[in-house]
Design a protein around this motif. Sequence first.
Motif, PDB file in Angstrom:
ATOM      1  N   ILE A  75       0.862  -1.181   0.000  1.00 17.35           N
ATOM      2  CA  ILE A  75       0.000   0.000   0.000  1.00 17.35           C
ATOM      3  C   ILE A  75       0.900   1.233   0.000  1.00 17.35           C
ATOM      4  N   SER A  76       0.686   2.114  -0.968  1.00 20.13           N
ATOM      5  CA  SER A  76       1.474   3.343  -0.999  1.00 20.13           C
ATOM      6  C   SER A  76       0.572   4.520  -1.340  1.00 20.13           C
ATOM      7  N   VAL A  77       1.019   5.679  -0.949  1.00 18.59           N
ATOM      8  CA  VAL A  77       0.284   6.912  -1.225  1.00 18.59           C
ATOM      9  C   VAL A  77       1.207   7.804  -2.040  1.00 18.59           C
ATOM     10  N   GLU A  78       0.688   8.292  -3.170  1.00 14.51           N
ATOM     11  CA  GLU A  78       1.453   9.182  -4.037  1.00 14.51           C
ATOM     12  C   GLU A  78       0.874  10.590  -3.934  1.00 14.51           C
ATOM     13  N   PHE A  79       1.746  11.557  -3.841  1.00 15.50           N
ATOM     14  CA  PHE A  79       1.317  12.950  -3.749  1.00 15.50           C
ATOM     15  C   PHE A  79       1.722  13.686  -5.016  1.00 15.50           C
TER      16      PHE A  79
END
Length: 147
Positions: free
Chosen positions: A116-120
């Motif tokens: 799970i990753s979050v990209e900004f």
Amino acid sequence: MTERFLEFTHHILINACEMSYVEEAPGTLELLQRLDKILKYYGNDKEFVSLHQEINILQDYIFIMKMKHGNTCDLRFLGTGEGEDIQIHRFSVISYVDKIIQEHKNDRDKYTTYHISVEFDETITLLVESQSNEEIKSYRCKLDKEV
């Protein structure tokens, strides 16, 4: 009524934590402490929370899912330290990740890892990759944020 239920549940969890400490059950103690944090978060009546708060609760949720599914499921969060100032809908990340995990619940005979990753960038993108012995699936979700 909901507030009273959450308070009652909190007291029960505190007592269970104390008992698991006395009985030297550190795994149970940590599970109960994380569940208590999730319930407190659930009781929060704010519509928007910081992305950082949501990720912290997601990590507690992931810990509980690892305990539930044992060696048939491994969830790893590949996040960043960003997100303190970004406001998103409460439970938006957890709901999305849970939906993917539930989609794979019948495939428990395969070992599955979720990254799970979050990209900004100009938006916030949640990326979840599911990798089993047979295949890799990717899921992307744009998160709504408060402006």
